[in-house]
Design an enzyme around this catalytic site. Structure first.
Site, PDB file in Angstrom:
ATOM      1  N   SER A  19       1.055  -1.144  -0.127  1.00 21.64           N
ATOM      2  CA  SER A  19      -0.330  -0.034   0.076  1.00 21.64           C
ATOM      3  C   SER A  19       0.860   1.223  -0.241  1.00 21.64           C
ATOM      4  CB  SER A  19      -0.894   0.126   0.866  1.00 21.64           C
ATOM      5  OG  SER A  19      -1.966   1.034   1.477  1.00 21.64           O
ATOM      6  N   ASP A  72      -3.517   6.150  -2.670  1.00 23.29           N
ATOM      7  CA  ASP A  72      -1.907   5.808  -2.450  1.00 23.29           C
ATOM      8  C   ASP A  72      -2.007   4.614  -3.062  1.00 23.29           C
ATOM      9  OD1 ASP A  72      -3.954   3.807  -2.111  1.00 23.29           O
ATOM     10  OD2 ASP A  72      -3.450   2.526  -0.398  1.00 23.29           O
ATOM     11  N   ASP A  94      -1.667   1.692  -3.756  1.00 24.50           N
ATOM     12  CA  ASP A  94      -2.106   0.085  -4.165  1.00 24.50           C
ATOM     13  C   ASP A  94      -3.832   0.816  -4.933  1.00 24.50           C
ATOM     14  OD1 ASP A  94      -2.894   0.609  -1.880  1.00 24.50           O
ATOM     15  OD2 ASP A  94      -3.671  -1.158  -1.513  1.00 24.50           O
ATOM     16  N   ASP A 138      -6.484   2.425  -2.823  1.00 26.27           N
ATOM     17  CA  ASP A 138      -7.196   2.115  -2.282  1.00 26.27           C
ATOM     18  C   ASP A 138      -8.007   2.809  -0.935  1.00 26.27           C
ATOM     19  OD1 ASP A 138      -6.029   1.771  -0.109  1.00 26.27           O
ATOM     20  OD2 ASP A 138      -6.583  -0.561   0.516  1.00 26.27           O
ATOM     21  N   GLU A 192     -12.933   5.959   6.875  1.00 22.90           N
ATOM     22  CA  GLU A 192     -12.093   6.240   7.643  1.00 22.90           C
ATOM     23  C   GLU A 192     -11.662   7.477   7.316  1.00 22.90           C
ATOM     24  OE1 GLU A 192      -9.830   2.598   8.924  1.00 22.90           O
ATOM     25  OE2 GLU A 192      -8.804   3.013   7.603  1.00 22.90           O
ATOM     26  N   ARG A 243      -3.841   4.592  20.929  1.00 22.86           N
ATOM     27  CA  ARG A 243      -4.483   3.834  20.731  1.00 22.86           C
ATOM     28  C   ARG A 243      -2.605   3.209  20.415  1.00 22.86           C
ATOM     29  NH1 ARG A 243      -4.224   3.290  15.348  1.00 22.86           N
ATOM     30  NH2 ARG A 243      -4.466   1.387  14.751  1.00 22.86           N
ATOM     31  N   GLY A 274      -1.940  -0.397  14.685  1.00 23.15           N
ATOM     32  CA  GLY A 274      -1.426  -2.047  14.131  1.00 23.15           C
ATOM     33  C   GLY A 274      -1.165  -2.562  12.970  1.00 23.15           C
ATOM     34  N   THR A 275      -0.181  -1.440  12.456  1.00 25.16           N
ATOM     35  CA  THR A 275       0.845  -1.687  12.142  1.00 25.16           C
ATOM     36  C   THR A 275       2.278  -1.461  12.081  1.00 25.16           C
ATOM     37  OG1 THR A 275       0.417   0.362  10.789  1.00 25.16           O
ATOM     38  CG2 THR A 275      -0.618  -1.106   9.675  1.00 25.16           C
ATOM     39  N   ARG A 318      -0.145   5.002  18.885  1.00 25.40           N
ATOM     40  CA  ARG A 318      -0.414   6.818  18.360  1.00 25.40           C
ATOM     41  C   ARG A 318      -0.817   7.337  19.257  1.00 25.40           C
ATOM     42  NH1 ARG A 318       1.331   5.825  13.134  1.00 25.40           N
ATOM     43  NH2 ARG A 318       1.387   4.145  12.126  1.00 25.40           N
TER      44      ARG A 318
HETATM   45  C1  16G Z   1      -3.922  -0.449   7.743  1.00 25.23           C
HETATM   46  C2  16G Z   1      -5.673  -0.557   7.632  1.00 25.23           C
HETATM   47  C3  16G Z   1      -6.385   1.269   7.919  1.00 25.23           C
HETATM   48  C4  16G Z   1      -5.542   1.519   9.291  1.00 25.23           C
HETATM   49  C5  16G Z   1      -4.329   1.521   8.954  1.00 25.23           C
HETATM   50  C6  16G Z   1      -3.972   2.016  10.596  1.00 25.23           C
HETATM   51  C7  16G Z   1      -6.674  -2.724   6.287  1.00 25.23           C
HETATM   52  C8  16G Z   1      -6.994  -2.578   5.281  1.00 25.23           C
HETATM   53  N1  16G Z   1      -5.819  -1.786   6.283  1.00 25.23           N
HETATM   54  O1  16G Z   1      -3.571  -0.176   6.809  1.00 25.23           O
HETATM   55  O2  16G Z   1      -7.597   0.950   7.821  1.00 25.23           O
HETATM   56  O3  16G Z   1      -6.641   3.303   8.830  1.00 25.23           O
HETATM   57  O4  16G Z   1      -4.116   0.520   9.125  1.00 25.23           O
HETATM   58  O5  16G Z   1      -2.650   2.155  11.240  1.00 25.23           O
HETATM   59  O6  16G Z   1      -7.102  -2.398   7.265  1.00 25.23           O
HETATM   60  P1  16G Z   1      -2.174   1.944  12.286  1.00 25.23           P
HETATM   61  O7  16G Z   1      -2.877   1.114  13.001  1.00 25.23           O
HETATM   62  O8  16G Z   1      -0.896   1.613  12.424  1.00 25.23           O
HETATM   63  O9  16G Z   1      -2.779   3.269  12.960  1.00 25.23           O
HETATM   64 MG    MG Z   2      -3.651   1.013   0.366  1.00 19.84          MG
END
Ligand code: 16G
Ligand code: MG
EC number: 5.4.2.3
Length: 546
Positions: A68, A280, A282, A284, A374, A500, A503-504, A509
């Site tokens: 992405s 972005d 990809d 989406d 979002e 929070r 998740g990535t 954050r």
């Molecule tokens: C991912 C999620 C996106 C979310 C982002 C938050 C999908 C397909 N993508 O990119 O929706 O806004 O994570 O990132 O679910 P964070 O948890 O690092 O803040």
């Molecule tokens: Mg994307």
């Protein structure tokens, strides 16, 4: 029944996609994502897993190779479930287990997943694969193919695709063509037909020809917009910027860059009041923006896109005289002004879901018409099957203005990609609505004024010490953190803040909004310090959330 799985072949093939020992990855909100050179074994194994999921659901499963908006050097992979949805949570766990198994344990893990999920191993399996334009994506998608082949599954490699196109194709494939033709050509036909109908309905008012400037983040969106453009029959001209011919993927451009830096992408020349948007990597996500006569930059994010769409659909329903259950789903990041406008001015019910597409999508399915977005620009609208049938029937039965409104709504239903948030589809939706309403980008922007806000990130030893409730708006642990946030928020006007675990990324954050930028900045900073103290902060002080 396990004889039907040739574990010998898997072991042999797997040796060609060996796992670096000790590497541990997790299937997160967006699948697996990390440096491309660490992903070969993960791709192979996701090919294997897709075969099992396909057999179990007796459906076609999708595998998308993309990271992405991440830097070009990264890559990632996610599976797409039969109706074009994100992979079911129990299978996310299987994915993590499979990706982290040491090579010699792989057959055992495959067997245990098959047993646990009662996978009918003799069932045929079909897997559709798509990939983005990263230099590493071609080879990695070959590894997915190897995985599918190792378990005897059938592969349809569709090559370069936007993520939402893959979701669309998977959905079509499993719904017997009811949703559309399961090809990219089918996708262009469905969207362009609906768009051209809407453009015709709009042009009764005069102004027909529209132009939009699109920053494609140097990604796959550029290639796919070029394929789409001839179908639009000049009802919409596209001027592509950052089309991948010169710059680097996502570098100083793209929806994520524009949203987080609140500035235009490199290479975008904006005349006053020109409508511009960014995809972005990809395709989406989408955000819009423009420059006013004074040269000031104005961002129109996912919240304002959702508000435009929600408002428009609500107006159509009023016109048609149908009271359907329409709701808007946002996350805690939604600007407070958007929530207030929807609830108080438009009288539309608004719901808050946890961050991550699957949570929003799931909630939106509860409504006749569920709008979800979002703030970062990912979103779409879901229409229940009965609403779709009803609207299309009303478009035939009603008369005059009501009939016209029902026809517009019918075309709108076709224009949304209901399988996933889709930059191409959302752009056409926005362009159609602005044309139908006869609105300029400023009129749209003026729906409400965003509250100033600030995002920061804090590094902590273990981000799992932070747990949240109420759709991430309140912290449950560590003890005392929520009380500290409450105390800080009280010092400012129109203020709100939450924290929070990402998740990535390995960070916590922080989000704050208030009546002025200065207040939002201060509040975000103070909340970050509270996180730092109470949740075991390490390293430097809080950083801006880029
Ligand atoms: C991912 C999620 C996106 C979310 C982002 C938050 C999908 C397909 N993508 O990119 O929706 O806004 O994570 O990132 O679910 P964070 O948890 O690092 O803040
Ligand atoms: Mg994307």
């Amino acid at each position: 029944n396990l004889i039907a799985m040739d574990l010998g072949a898997v072991t042999k093939q797997s040796a060609l996609h060996a796992k670096p020992s000790g590497l541990v990855l997790q299937y997160g909100t967006a699948g697996f994502r990390t440096k491309a050179q660490h992903l070969d074994h993960v791709m192979f194994r996701m090919g294997l897993l897709a075969v099992l999921r396909s057999k179990q659901t007796r459906s076609t499963i999708g595998v998308m190779v993309t990271a992405s908006h991440n830097p070009e050097e990264d890559n990632g992979v996610k599976l797409v479930d039969p109706l074009g949805e994100m992979l079911a949570p129990s299978w996310e766990e299987h994915a993590t287990r499979l990706a982290n198994a040491e090579d010699q344990d792989l057959p055992g893990v495959l067997e245990s997943i098959s047993v646990e999920e009662a996978v009918p191993l003799r069932q045929d399996a079909i897997v559709v694969i798509g990939r983005d334009t990263r230099p590493s994506s071609e080879k990695l998608s070959q590894s997915v193919r190897d995985g599918v082949a190792a378990l005897g599954g059938q592969v349809h490699d569709l090559g370069l695709l936007t993520t939402p196109q893959l979701h669309y194709v998977v959905c079509c494939q499993n719904t017997g063509g009811r949703y559309g033709k399961a090809t990219t050509e089918g996708y262009y036909q469905k969207l362009s037909r609906a768009f051209l109908e809407l453009a015709k309905q709009a042009s009764c008012g005069g102004d027909e020809h529209r132009t939009i400037k699109v920053d494609c983040a140097n990604g796959v969106g550029a290639l796919k917009l070029r394929e789409l453009e001839p179908h639009l029959a000049q009802a919409l001209s596209l001027q592509l910027v950052n089309d991948g011919t010169k710059g680097k993927l996502n570098h100083l451009c793209g929806a994520d860059f524009v949203k987080s830096h609140q500035q235009p992408p490199q290479g975008m020349e904006m005349k006053s009041s020109e409508r511009c948007c960014s995809f972005d990597g990809d395709a989406d996500r989408i955000v819009y923006y423009y420059c006013d006569a004074g040269g000031r930059f104005h961002l129109i994010d996912g919240d304002k896109i959702a508000t435009l769409i929600g408002t428009f659909l609500q107006e159509l329903l009023l016109e048609i005289g149908e009271s359907l259950n329409l709701g808007v789903v946002q996350t805690a990041y939604a600007n407070g002004s958007s929530t207030r406008y929807l609830e108080e001015v438009m009288k539309v019910p608004v719901y808050c879901a946890k961050t991550g597409v699957k949570h929003l999508h799931h909630k939106a399915q509860e409504f006749d018409i569920g709008v979800y977005f979002e703030a970062n620009g990912h979103g779409t609208v879901l229409f229940s099957t009965s609403v779709e049938t009803k609207i299309k029937q009303l478009a035939e039965e009603l008369e005059d203005e009501k009939r016209k409104a029902a026809k517009i709504l019918g075309n709108m239903i076709d224009l949304f990609n209901q399988a996933a948030g889709d930059a191409i589809s959302d752009m056409l939706v926005v362009e159609a609505i602005l044309a139908l309403k006869g609105w300029t980008v400023q009129q749209w922007d003026a729906l409400y004024t965003d509250l100033p806000n600030r995002q920061l990130k804090v590094k902590v030893a273990d981000r799992r010490v932070i747990s949240t409730t109420d759709a991430e708006t309140r912290a449950v642990t560590p003890p005392g953190l929520q009380e500290a946030i409450d105390g800080l928020v009280q010092k400012y006007r129109l203020s709100r803040a939450f924290v929070r675990p990402s998740g990535t990324e390995d960070v916590v954050r922080v989000y704050a909004e208030a009546d002025s930028q200065d207040s939002a900045d201060h509040l975000a900073h103070e909340v970050s310090l509270a996180v730092f103290q109470l949740a075991g902060g390490i390293g430097e002080r809080p950083q801006p959330c880029f």
